[in-house]
Design a protein around this motif. Structure first.
Motif, short mmCIF file in Angstrom:
data_model
loop_
_atom_site.label_atom_id
_atom_site.label_comp_id
_atom_site.label_asym_id
_atom_site.label_seq_id
_atom_site.Cartn_x
_atom_site.Cartn_y
_atom_site.Cartn_z
N LEU A 142 22.75 -16.61 9.70
CA LEU A 142 23.48 -16.24 10.91
C LEU A 142 24.98 -16.28 10.66
O LEU A 142 25.48 -17.12 9.93
CB LEU A 142 23.14 -17.21 12.05
CG LEU A 142 21.70 -17.24 12.51
CD1 LEU A 142 21.52 -18.34 13.54
CD2 LEU A 142 21.30 -15.91 13.10
N LYS A 143 25.67 -15.37 11.29
CA LYS A 143 27.13 -15.36 11.21
C LYS A 143 27.66 -15.67 12.60
O LYS A 143 27.05 -15.30 13.60
CB LYS A 143 27.63 -13.99 10.76
CG LYS A 143 27.22 -13.65 9.35
CD LYS A 143 27.75 -12.31 8.94
CE LYS A 143 27.26 -12.00 7.53
NZ LYS A 143 27.64 -10.67 7.10
N PRO A 144 28.81 -16.35 12.68
CA PRO A 144 29.39 -16.64 13.99
C PRO A 144 29.66 -15.35 14.76
O PRO A 144 30.08 -14.35 14.18
CB PRO A 144 30.69 -17.37 13.67
CG PRO A 144 30.54 -17.83 12.27
CD PRO A 144 29.59 -16.89 11.60
N PHE A 145 29.42 -15.39 16.05
CA PHE A 145 29.66 -14.25 16.91
C PHE A 145 31.15 -14.16 17.21
O PHE A 145 31.79 -15.14 17.52
CB PHE A 145 28.89 -14.40 18.22
CG PHE A 145 29.13 -13.29 19.19
CD1 PHE A 145 28.53 -12.07 19.02
CD2 PHE A 145 29.98 -13.47 20.26
CE1 PHE A 145 28.76 -11.03 19.91
CE2 PHE A 145 30.22 -12.44 21.16
CZ PHE A 145 29.60 -11.22 20.98
N ARG A 146 31.69 -12.96 17.11
CA ARG A 146 33.09 -12.74 17.45
C ARG A 146 33.18 -11.56 18.39
O ARG A 146 32.51 -10.55 18.20
CB ARG A 146 33.92 -12.41 16.22
CG ARG A 146 34.08 -13.52 15.25
CD ARG A 146 35.02 -13.18 14.15
NE ARG A 146 35.04 -11.74 13.89
CZ ARG A 146 35.68 -11.16 12.91
NH1 ARG A 146 36.36 -11.87 12.07
NH2 ARG A 146 35.66 -9.87 12.73
N ASP A 147 34.03 -11.69 19.39
CA ASP A 147 34.30 -10.56 20.27
C ASP A 147 35.17 -9.57 19.51
O ASP A 147 36.11 -9.95 18.82
CB ASP A 147 35.05 -11.00 21.53
CG ASP A 147 34.15 -11.75 22.48
OD1 ASP A 147 32.93 -11.53 22.44
OD2 ASP A 147 34.67 -12.54 23.28
N GLU A 148 34.84 -8.31 19.65
CA GLU A 148 35.68 -7.29 19.01
C GLU A 148 36.82 -6.95 19.94
O GLU A 148 36.63 -6.81 21.14
CB GLU A 148 34.84 -6.05 18.71
CG GLU A 148 33.78 -6.32 17.65
CD GLU A 148 33.04 -5.06 17.27
OE1 GLU A 148 33.62 -3.97 17.35
OE2 GLU A 148 31.87 -5.18 16.90
#
Length: 76
Positions: free
Chosen positions: A69-75
């Protein structure tokens, strides 16, 4: 005998009900504070459940050689 902590779904449902009651704005201060405290407890329960689930997913991915899993980032 200690009370069993609520499941994620139970905690979330109770939290939603507490918020609804508090948003009505007609509770005495003391009751509002008690509900707020309970809301904090329920929020912590939900956060712990979500963290535990994320750890399980991560372990399963690693055991099956799948991408992690990769950390979620807002675009922007």
């Amino acid at each position: 005998m200690a009370r069993k902590p609520p499941s994620f779904e139970e905690a979330l449902t109770e939290l939603e009900q507490l918020v609804e009651r508090m948003e009505q704005g007609n509770l005495p201060l003391e009751e509002s504070l008690k509900l707020f405290e309970r809301g904090i407890e329920l929020t912590r329960t939900c956060q712990k459940s979500l963290q535990d689930a994320e750890q399980k997913v991560q372990i399963l991915l690693e055991e099956n050689s799948l991408p992690t899993l990769k950390p979620f980032r807002d675009e922007p």
